[in-house]
Design an enzyme around this catalytic site. Structure first.
Site, PDB file in Angstrom:
ATOM      1  CE  LYS A   1      16.385 -18.421   8.731  1.00 16.37           C
ATOM      2  NZ  LYS A   1      16.088 -17.624   7.524  1.00 16.37           N
TER       3      LYS A   1
ATOM      4  CD  GLU B   1       2.344 -27.297  11.081  1.00 19.43           C
ATOM      5  OE1 GLU B   1       1.988 -28.044  10.152  1.00 19.43           O
ATOM      6  OE2 GLU B   1       1.674 -27.117  12.108  1.00 19.43           O
TER       7      GLU B   1
ATOM      8  CD  GLU C   1       5.549 -29.007  -0.729  1.00 18.90           C
ATOM      9  OE1 GLU C   1       6.657 -29.045  -0.177  1.00 18.90           O
ATOM     10  OE2 GLU C   1       4.521 -28.587  -0.180  1.00 18.90           O
TER      11      GLU C   1
ATOM     12  CB  CYS D   1       2.231 -26.387   2.794  1.00 17.20           C
ATOM     13  SG  CYS D   1       1.160 -25.461   3.879  1.00 17.20           S
TER      14      CYS D   1
END
Ligand code: NAD
Length: 501
Positions: A192, A268, A403, A303
């Site tokens: 997905k 992750e 983040e 990331c």
């Protein structure tokens, strides 16, 4: 790839692209059962590119059934490894033949510069696909040191139905880090992709089928997280769920697993990478160039983006001036223009989120020394934020803790190397860290002190498909890339044979 050098020529090629919009289930393109679609918007100018099937729980049901049937039939899972390898190498060859088209689709869909999608992304995906194809017939089992009376055999078996839920920042690469080892091991896969960037996953599914991957073995379900993603997470017949994305959603997948069949969940998640520059760094020019270019690569939507620049006091002023000089030269522009180095944020929501962090950084006392506003003029239609740098950041500020996933760099001063390591580790994340020093003994000691899955010394984001990648702490669990990725896609079977019977 050298066809992508002229902006007008690129635009012409893009106009001729066929944009996939249906789900790929059990070997063919189909509409969502509800008939629903969603508008797929390009961040270049905020325009609708096409309408894409919006898969829901009922489509997940069909795909899981197809994946399970294919797995149980053995058409892929019990194929001789060397035969599986041939098919996967054909898949890689077809991918290679279509790399220009795939790079253009990626750029159009999520806004990264075409120079990067064509110059980096497609090559990294190809390397991943080829490497795992070659692994098919090179992963051995083990014989246990069990003495003369018994034979202990330890084998790896495919786990069954793997669902992969992936993000929009490197749509093809994040997907392939999961799909390639899962297929190489003999599993059936349901991917997905993020709703912001479904195009390349759908095109890749078509290429996989063309290569000979049997129906039901590789399915792609475009759709939203809280519907299609959640249904995969809660499904009783999905054996493993692999995810790359935010920590917030990663935690939801752990809950979905607990509420359903205890499927394995591998995550992750995000990062807040410290980039430590010590006084004895022997090449400040190279370190500054790398600090700026790595931070603004892919619009900072990375990331491992080195978003906390931790500089030792002795070189601080000189170093920051050098970083500023480089950052000012980064060309912001239309991602389809081959000259562009920083393209568009993936969508309006992400742009607004990043602008919100910039506002908060100023309010908390950090000082903007570059950028800080949405781009105007000819770029006003799309979602563009030029390189932004904050000075006078302390590690307790929101911009240093959370983040941002945008082109925003925070400069933090460290009194010495111990202070730098303390600041680096003071984070809920532990994905990666970078260190610049000319003292090798000190480098070794600091590598051991850093709580991060990857540490790079005198470089940034070093490594390739042969090196594991993943995080400590809330950056996730498990590793993508390398042979270690097979831990996610296999069960270990221990068989003990009594030889004295
Ligand atoms: P996201 O978590 O919002 O979405 C990731 C995927 O999860 C998408 O496919 C989305 O549709 C799905 N999803 C969203 N809500 C869901 C729900 N309620 N239930 C099930 N699925 C759901 O992340 P994003 O915004 O697409 O990507 C950015 C994030 O990804 C950043 O935090 C970044 O650090 C992380 N990331 C991590 C790595 C890594 O390797 N560690 C790599 C790339 C990106």
């Amino acid at each position: 790839m050298n066809t992508l050098v002229d902006f007008a020529a690129v635009q012409q090629r893009v106009a001729a692209l066929k944009l996939p919009g249906q789900a790929f289930i059990n070997g063919r393109f189909v509409d969502a059962l509800s008939g629903e679609t969603f508008a797929n918007v390009s961040p270049r100018k905020g325009q609708v590119l096409n309408y894409v099937a919006s898969c829901q729980a009922e489509d997940v049901e069909v795909a899981v059934k197809a994946a399970r049937q294919a797995f149980d039939s053995g058409v892929w899972s019990r194929l001789a490894p060397k035969e599986r390898k041939k098919v996967m190498l054909r898949f890689a060859a077809l991918f290679e033949q279509n790399m220009t088209e795939l790079a253009l689709l990626e750029t159009l869909d999520m806004g990264k510069p075409v120079a990067e999608s064509a110059g980096f992304d497609v090559h990294a995906v190809l390397e991943c696909l080829q490497w795992y194809a070659e692994c098919c017939d090179k992963v051995y089992g083990e014989i246990a040191p069990s003495g003369p009376g018994a034979l202990g055999m330890i084998t790896r078996e495919a786990i069954g139905v793997v669902a992969a839920v992936t993000p929009w920042n490197f749509p093809m690469l994040m997907a392939m880090w999961k799909v390639a080892p899962a297929l190489a091991m003999g599993n059936s896969v349901i991917l997905k992709p993020a709703e912001q960037s479904p195009l390349t996953a759908l095109r890749i599914a078509e290429l996989a089928a063309q290569a000979g991957i049997p129906a039901g073995v590789f399915n792609v379900l475009p759709g939203f997280g809280p519907t299609a993603g959640r249904a995969l997470g809660l499904h009783m017949d999905v054996d493993t769920l692999v995810f790359t994305g935010s920590g917030e959603v990663g935690k939801l997948f752990l809950q979905y697993s607990g509420q359903s069949n205890m499927k394995r969940v591998w995550l992750e998640c995000g990062g807040k990478t410290p980039n430590i520059i010590l006084n004895d760094c022997h090449d400040l020019g190279k370190a500054a160039n790398t600090a700026a270019r790595s931070m603004f690569f892919n619009q900072g939507e990375v990331c491992v983006a080195p978003s906390r620049l931790i500089v030792e006091a002795g070189i601080r002023d000189e170093f920051v001036a050098e970083v500023l000089k480089v950052a000012r030269t980064i060309a912001v522009g239309d991602p389809l223009d081959p000259a562009t180095q920083l393209g568009a944020m993936v969508d309006r929501a992400q742009m607004d989120r990043v602008l919100g962090y910039i506002k908060q950084g100023s309010e908390e006392g950090a000082r903007i020394i570059l950028g800080g506003e949405r781009a105007s003029g000819p770029l006003a239609d799309g979602f563009y934020i030029p390189p932004t740098i904050f000075d006078n950041v302390t590690n307790d500020m929101t911009i240093a803790r959370e983040e941002i996933f945008g082109p925003v760099l925070s400069v933090i001063t460290a009194s010495d190397h111990l202070d730098a390591v303390r600041i680096a580790n003071d984070s809920p994340y532990g994905l990666a860290a970078s260190l610049w020093t000319s003292d090798l003994s000190q480098a070794h000691a600091i590598i051991r002190s850093l709580r991060a899955g990857s540490v790079w010394v005198n470089c940034f984001d070093g490594g390739d498909i042969t090196m594991p990648f993943g995080g400590y702490k809330q950056s996730g669990n498990g590793r993508d890339r390398s042979l270690h990725a097979f831990d996610k896609y296999s069960e270990l079977k221990s068989a003990w044979i009594d030889l004295q019977a």
